[in-house]
Motif scaffolding. Structure first.
Motif, PDB file in Angstrom:
ATOM      1  N   SER A 148      41.620   4.172  15.318  1.00 40.68           N
ATOM      2  CA  SER A 148      42.819   4.489  14.446  1.00 40.68           C
ATOM      3  C   SER A 148      42.615   5.972  14.055  1.00 40.68           C
ATOM      4  O   SER A 148      41.628   6.395  13.597  1.00 40.68           O
ATOM      5  CB  SER A 148      43.192   3.686  13.473  1.00 40.68           C
ATOM      6  OG  SER A 148      44.249   4.229  12.737  1.00 40.68           O
ATOM      7  N   THR A 149      43.587   6.597  14.153  1.00 41.76           N
ATOM      8  CA  THR A 149      43.700   8.116  13.388  1.00 41.76           C
ATOM      9  C   THR A 149      44.263   8.059  12.218  1.00 41.76           C
ATOM     10  O   THR A 149      44.265   8.934  11.354  1.00 41.76           O
ATOM     11  CB  THR A 149      44.487   9.127  13.965  1.00 41.76           C
ATOM     12  OG1 THR A 149      45.942   8.299  14.236  1.00 41.76           O
ATOM     13  CG2 THR A 149      44.097   9.263  15.670  1.00 41.76           C
ATOM     14  N   ARG A 150      44.786   6.782  11.455  1.00 42.11           N
ATOM     15  CA  ARG A 150      45.047   6.748  10.037  1.00 42.11           C
ATOM     16  C   ARG A 150      43.801   7.012   9.087  1.00 42.11           C
ATOM     17  O   ARG A 150      42.761   6.635   9.237  1.00 42.11           O
ATOM     18  CB  ARG A 150      45.630   5.530   9.842  1.00 42.11           C
ATOM     19  CG  ARG A 150      46.903   5.130  10.544  1.00 42.11           C
ATOM     20  CD  ARG A 150      47.511   3.755  10.159  1.00 42.11           C
ATOM     21  NE  ARG A 150      48.213   4.083   8.797  1.00 42.11           N
ATOM     22  CZ  ARG A 150      48.787   2.917   8.062  1.00 42.11           C
ATOM     23  NH1 ARG A 150      49.106   1.811   8.433  1.00 42.11           N
ATOM     24  NH2 ARG A 150      49.188   3.335   6.929  1.00 42.11           N
ATOM     25  N   ARG A 151      44.067   7.828   8.234  1.00 41.32           N
ATOM     26  CA  ARG A 151      43.057   8.119   6.930  1.00 41.32           C
ATOM     27  C   ARG A 151      43.496   8.095   5.718  1.00 41.32           C
ATOM     28  O   ARG A 151      44.856   8.065   5.693  1.00 41.32           O
ATOM     29  CB  ARG A 151      42.402   9.546   7.157  1.00 41.32           C
ATOM     30  CG  ARG A 151      41.748   9.665   8.751  1.00 41.32           C
ATOM     31  CD  ARG A 151      40.676   8.877   8.773  1.00 41.32           C
ATOM     32  NE  ARG A 151      39.727   9.213  10.096  1.00 41.32           N
ATOM     33  CZ  ARG A 151      39.856   8.604  11.021  1.00 41.32           C
ATOM     34  NH1 ARG A 151      40.792   7.524  10.934  1.00 41.32           N
ATOM     35  NH2 ARG A 151      39.283   8.871  12.095  1.00 41.32           N
TER      36      ARG A 151
ATOM     37  N   PRO B  66      45.246   9.141   2.247  1.00 41.03           N
ATOM     38  CA  PRO B  66      45.997  10.399   2.100  1.00 41.03           C
ATOM     39  C   PRO B  66      45.117  11.250   1.005  1.00 41.03           C
ATOM     40  O   PRO B  66      44.015  10.799   0.465  1.00 41.03           O
ATOM     41  CB  PRO B  66      47.173   9.857   1.180  1.00 41.03           C
ATOM     42  CG  PRO B  66      46.744   8.467   0.645  1.00 41.03           C
ATOM     43  CD  PRO B  66      45.554   7.901   1.766  1.00 41.03           C
TER      44      PRO B  66
ATOM     45  N   THR C 104      37.736   4.272   8.250  1.00 43.65           N
ATOM     46  CA  THR C 104      38.995   4.720   8.096  1.00 43.65           C
ATOM     47  C   THR C 104      39.527   4.460   6.555  1.00 43.65           C
ATOM     48  O   THR C 104      40.435   4.876   6.318  1.00 43.65           O
ATOM     49  CB  THR C 104      40.272   3.858   9.091  1.00 43.65           C
ATOM     50  OG1 THR C 104      40.361   2.670   8.624  1.00 43.65           O
ATOM     51  CG2 THR C 104      39.930   4.366  10.313  1.00 43.65           C
ATOM     52  N   ARG C 105      38.793   3.746   5.923  1.00 44.89           N
ATOM     53  CA  ARG C 105      39.368   3.613   4.454  1.00 44.89           C
ATOM     54  C   ARG C 105      38.082   4.376   3.669  1.00 44.89           C
ATOM     55  O   ARG C 105      38.403   4.464   2.071  1.00 44.89           O
ATOM     56  CB  ARG C 105      38.816   2.012   3.872  1.00 44.89           C
ATOM     57  CG  ARG C 105      39.428   1.052   5.126  1.00 44.89           C
ATOM     58  CD  ARG C 105      40.878   1.248   5.353  1.00 44.89           C
ATOM     59  NE  ARG C 105      41.812   1.013   4.329  1.00 44.89           N
ATOM     60  CZ  ARG C 105      43.213   1.196   4.137  1.00 44.89           C
ATOM     61  NH1 ARG C 105      43.743   1.766   5.175  1.00 44.89           N
ATOM     62  NH2 ARG C 105      43.746   0.903   3.037  1.00 44.89           N
TER      63      ARG C 105
ATOM     64  N   GLY D 281      41.458  13.805   8.527  1.00 49.90           N
ATOM     65  CA  GLY D 281      40.885  13.261   7.190  1.00 49.90           C
ATOM     66  C   GLY D 281      40.069  13.914   6.343  1.00 49.90           C
ATOM     67  O   GLY D 281      39.618  13.660   5.505  1.00 49.90           O
TER      68      GLY D 281
END
Length: 325
Positions: A30-33, A35, A117-118, A317
């Motif tokens: 995933s590319t979610r990081r 904020p 990613t967290r 990120g």
């Protein structure tokens, strides 16, 4: 990533249609990081307590970690603590694998895939504190895999690329840290090797979270760009194929950064032999060609501003102070 249908690898494209039966296996990165204003959860002790319950199977503990991970943000120190709830490589590998340097911890690999990613301070997670132990990183790409051949004099060839042997060969990171008399250095290396394979030693528990095979598996599963530390590229050593887009991008990042930081250079190895990166790569770009290398970075006159610019261009990120404000 790493797609396989009924255990047969293939490259996914928009033309591929999901079959009605069979096994489709893949990794998803995933590319979610978190904020820019995210802060770590102050208390993860309950999760840690559950994960340390050895009466539960590793599969059950990993499923619990996966379920909880989407509700928390964590620091690199918390990530390290959670990952170390699972057996180390030496605890879940055969003596043959340990002796040959092929020991690994699939459970720790899975835990980092779940948690990476967290993490709110990725620059520390992608550093010596968690992923890149200097003792481990120094071994990557140092074995002779038969991928390069000497073609003449000091010239080596890998795939479609020829490179010149470097005039000065850098010593391995581990030996460079020893210092002193050669006999004492050898004794120190032997002692460090024993401690590094003793799960009860403070050295093992503090310095080595992931072994060489763990790092290589994570490169494959998550992708080298996701594990590139743009603020501290000196801490990593990566095997790359210049014909693969994301791996080519890593080399392009290092080459561009070296042009921005006076005196810095990209380090490159072929089967354990250090070679020179052609100067033309900085002017004309890194070639897309069939060539397998191991790369690292030697930084001088480091510029955080330059590294932030490169981070914005190549990575996800890594937030600037302006973005965090």
């Amino acid at each position: 990533r790493n797609e396989a249908y009924n255990d047969t690898p293939f490259v996914y494209s928009k033309d591929w249609r999901l079959p009605s039966r069979g096994w489709f296996r893949f990794d998803y990165s995933s590319t979610r990081r978190p904020p820019p204003d995210a802060t770590s959860t102050t208390e993860v002790s309950e999760i840690t307590r559950l994960l340390r319950n050895k009466e539960l199977s590793s599969r059950s503990r990993l499923e619990a970690l996966r379920a909880a991970s989407v509700h928390i943000f964590i620091s690199s120190n918390q990530c390290r603590t959670l990952v170390q709830c699972f057996p180390a490589a030496v605890e879940c590998s055969s003596p043959e694998a340990i002796n040959s340097g092929l020991d690994e911890s699939p459970d720790r690999q899975e835990a980092l895939c779940i948690l990476h990613t967290r993490v709110v301070d990725r620059e520390r997670m992608l550093g010596p504190e968690v992923l890149y132990s200097p003792v481990v990183v120094s071994q990557i790409g140092m074995t002779n895999s038969g991928g390069a051949v000497r073609v003449r004099g000091g010239m080596f060839k890998t795939g479609d690329l020829e490179m010149k042997t470097a005039e000065v060969q850098l010593p391995p990171v581990a030996s460079g840290l020893d210092g002193g008399h050669s006999q004492h250095s050898e004794e120190r290396r032997d002692q460090n090797f024993k401690l590094a394979h003793d799960p009860n030693s403070a050295y093992f528990n503090f310095l080595i979270v992931f072994k060489e095979q763990d790092v290589l598996v994570l490169y494959r599963r998550l992708g080298v760009l996701h594990l590139l530390n743009p603020y501290k590229p000196e801490v990593l050593r990566m095997p790359v194929n210049l014909d693969i887009f994301e791996q080519h991008r890593v080399v392009d990042f290092l080459v561009q950064l070296a042009t921005l930081e006076t005196g810095s250079r990209v380090l490159c190895w072929l089967d354990g032999t250090q070679v020179c990166v052609p100067a033309s790569w900085g002017d004309k770009g890194v070639p897309r060609t069939n060539a397998v290398l191991t790369v690292s970075y030697e930084g001088h006159n480091s510029s955080f501003a330059s590294r932030q610019v490169m981070a914005d261009q190549f990575c996800i990120g890594f937030w600037s102070n302006l973005q965090k404000a």
